[in-house]
Design a protein around this motif. Structure first.
Motif, PDB file in Angstrom:
ATOM      1  N   PRO A 199      -5.288 -11.981  -6.774  1.00  0.00           N
ATOM      2  CA  PRO A 199      -6.648 -11.498  -6.527  1.00  0.00           C
ATOM      3  C   PRO A 199      -6.784 -10.889  -5.129  1.00  0.00           C
ATOM      4  N   TRP A 200      -7.521  -9.821  -5.055  1.00  0.00           N
ATOM      5  CA  TRP A 200      -7.869  -9.063  -3.852  1.00  0.00           C
ATOM      6  C   TRP A 200      -6.731  -8.226  -3.281  1.00  0.00           C
ATOM      7  N   ILE A 201      -5.528  -8.334  -3.776  1.00  0.00           N
ATOM      8  CA  ILE A 201      -4.472  -7.388  -3.378  1.00  0.00           C
ATOM      9  C   ILE A 201      -4.496  -6.275  -4.411  1.00  0.00           C
ATOM     10  N   GLU A 202      -4.226  -6.613  -5.641  1.00  0.00           N
ATOM     11  CA  GLU A 202      -4.418  -5.752  -6.799  1.00  0.00           C
ATOM     12  C   GLU A 202      -3.737  -4.388  -6.729  1.00  0.00           C
ATOM     13  N   ILE A 203      -4.111  -3.515  -7.658  1.00  0.00           N
ATOM     14  CA  ILE A 203      -3.421  -2.248  -7.882  1.00  0.00           C
ATOM     15  C   ILE A 203      -3.669  -1.200  -6.809  1.00  0.00           C
ATOM     16  N   LEU A 204      -4.830  -1.229  -6.162  1.00  0.00           N
ATOM     17  CA  LEU A 204      -5.143  -0.206  -5.160  1.00  0.00           C
ATOM     18  C   LEU A 204      -4.235  -0.282  -3.945  1.00  0.00           C
ATOM     19  N   VAL A 205      -3.640  -1.423  -3.715  1.00  0.00           N
ATOM     20  CA  VAL A 205      -2.725  -1.598  -2.589  1.00  0.00           C
ATOM     21  C   VAL A 205      -1.278  -1.539  -3.068  1.00  0.00           C
ATOM     22  N   VAL A 206      -0.998  -2.186  -4.166  1.00  0.00           N
ATOM     23  CA  VAL A 206       0.375  -2.346  -4.636  1.00  0.00           C
ATOM     24  C   VAL A 206       0.994  -1.029  -5.108  1.00  0.00           C
ATOM     25  N   ILE A 207       0.255  -0.251  -5.857  1.00  0.00           N
ATOM     26  CA  ILE A 207       0.819   0.994  -6.397  1.00  0.00           C
ATOM     27  C   ILE A 207       1.204   1.968  -5.277  1.00  0.00           C
ATOM     28  N   PRO A 208       0.308   2.279  -4.333  1.00  0.00           N
ATOM     29  CA  PRO A 208       0.723   3.187  -3.258  1.00  0.00           C
ATOM     30  C   PRO A 208       1.892   2.640  -2.432  1.00  0.00           C
ATOM     31  N   ALA A 209       1.894   1.340  -2.192  1.00  0.00           N
ATOM     32  CA  ALA A 209       2.989   0.741  -1.418  1.00  0.00           C
ATOM     33  C   ALA A 209       4.309   0.873  -2.172  1.00  0.00           C
ATOM     34  N   GLY A 210       4.307   0.574  -3.454  1.00  0.00           N
ATOM     35  CA  GLY A 210       5.526   0.669  -4.256  1.00  0.00           C
ATOM     36  C   GLY A 210       6.062   2.088  -4.344  1.00  0.00           C
ATOM     37  N   ILE A 211       5.158   3.044  -4.541  1.00  0.00           N
ATOM     38  CA  ILE A 211       5.577   4.443  -4.628  1.00  0.00           C
ATOM     39  C   ILE A 211       6.071   4.938  -3.270  1.00  0.00           C
ATOM     40  N   ILE A 267      -5.180   6.773 -12.077  1.00  0.00           N
ATOM     41  CA  ILE A 267      -5.683   7.533 -10.924  1.00  0.00           C
ATOM     42  C   ILE A 267      -4.871   7.232  -9.667  1.00  0.00           C
ATOM     43  N   VAL A 268      -4.691   5.953  -9.376  1.00  0.00           N
ATOM     44  CA  VAL A 268      -3.988   5.561  -8.153  1.00  0.00           C
ATOM     45  C   VAL A 268      -2.521   5.991  -8.209  1.00  0.00           C
ATOM     46  N   THR A 269      -1.904   5.890  -9.371  1.00  0.00           N
ATOM     47  CA  THR A 269      -0.503   6.303  -9.509  1.00  0.00           C
ATOM     48  C   THR A 269      -0.360   7.806  -9.259  1.00  0.00           C
ATOM     49  N   VAL A 270      -1.189   8.596  -9.907  1.00  0.00           N
ATOM     50  CA  VAL A 270      -1.116  10.055  -9.753  1.00  0.00           C
ATOM     51  C   VAL A 270      -1.398  10.458  -8.306  1.00  0.00           C
ATOM     52  N   LEU A 271      -2.476   9.924  -7.729  1.00  0.00           N
ATOM     53  CA  LEU A 271      -2.812  10.268  -6.348  1.00  0.00           C
ATOM     54  C   LEU A 271      -1.730   9.811  -5.369  1.00  0.00           C
ATOM     55  N   SER A 272      -1.192   8.635  -5.583  1.00  0.00           N
ATOM     56  CA  SER A 272      -0.142   8.126  -4.691  1.00  0.00           C
ATOM     57  C   SER A 272       1.111   8.973  -4.800  1.00  0.00           C
ATOM     58  N   TYR A 273       1.533   9.246  -6.014  1.00  0.00           N
ATOM     59  CA  TYR A 273       2.763  10.016  -6.210  1.00  0.00           C
ATOM     60  C   TYR A 273       2.639  11.409  -5.593  1.00  0.00           C
ATOM     61  N   TYR A 274       1.590  12.137  -5.971  1.00  0.00           N
ATOM     62  CA  TYR A 274       1.445  13.497  -5.464  1.00  0.00           C
ATOM     63  C   TYR A 274       1.078  13.531  -3.988  1.00  0.00           C
ATOM     64  N   GLY A 275       0.352  12.535  -3.523  1.00  0.00           N
ATOM     65  CA  GLY A 275       0.033  12.455  -2.097  1.00  0.00           C
ATOM     66  C   GLY A 275       1.276  12.221  -1.256  1.00  0.00           C
TER      67      GLY A 275
END
Length: 162
Positions: free
Chosen positions: A26-38, A145-153
């Motif tokens: 809880p509170w870490i979630e996808i908005l932090v993890v996906i950009p960090a992983g990518i 959304i977060v995956t696409v934005l993170s990858y292309y960003g």
């Protein structure tokens, strides 16, 4: 103690396992993890699937165990003096009053977190299947959304930096 910083020091398959575990937290979630992983160069599809599954797993556990958890909270609360609601709870109530379950589900990853939003929605007597549907849809949409934005960003940043 493990947190998002542990993702940066992990190696191999353990890194992907951490993506799942951190997204489930809880509170870490996808908005932090996906950009960090990518950003670490992990496979974006694998990161998105693991983050989605991790976040959803604990949300589903919360929905399944809600009755037992709410009973325990009620017993604990009845023995305490009434405390004013937290800022997080007040924010969730404001969103609920303005947008209802769909609004709370879709705004929750950016505001109060999906786990807390799930608990609030259930405490407001929403049907479990409706909470399950809206939260699942929200997590899916935000994952994409977060995956696409993170990858292309990140790719754009690499290109700009040469």
């Amino acid at each position: 103690m493990f947190g998002i910083e542990s993702l940066y020091s992990a190696e191999g398959m353990f890194t992907y396992a951490l993506v799942f575990l951190l997204a489930a937290t809880p509170w870490i979630e996808i908005l932090v993890v996906i950009p960090a992983g990518i950003a670490l160069g992990l496979n974006p599809l694998a990161v998105s699937i693991l983050a989605f599954t991790g976040n959803l797993t604990t949300v589903y556990l919360l929905i399944f165990a809600y009755h037992q958890l709410s009973s325990a909270f009620e017993k604990r609360k009845s023995g305490e003096n009434k405390k004013p609601p937290t800022k997080r709870k007040m924010k969730a109530i404001q969103i609920w009053n303005k947008y209802g379950l769909p609004g709370l589900a879709f705004i929750s990853p950016m505001t109060v977190g999906t786990h807390f939003a799930t608990f609030v929605a259930l405490s407001f007597k929403s049907k479990k299947y409706m909470v399950t549907m809206w939260i699942t849809l929200s997590i899916f949409v935000w994952t994409v959304i977060v995956t696409v934005l993170s990858y292309y960003g990140i790719e754009s940043l690499k290109w700009m930096l040469g």
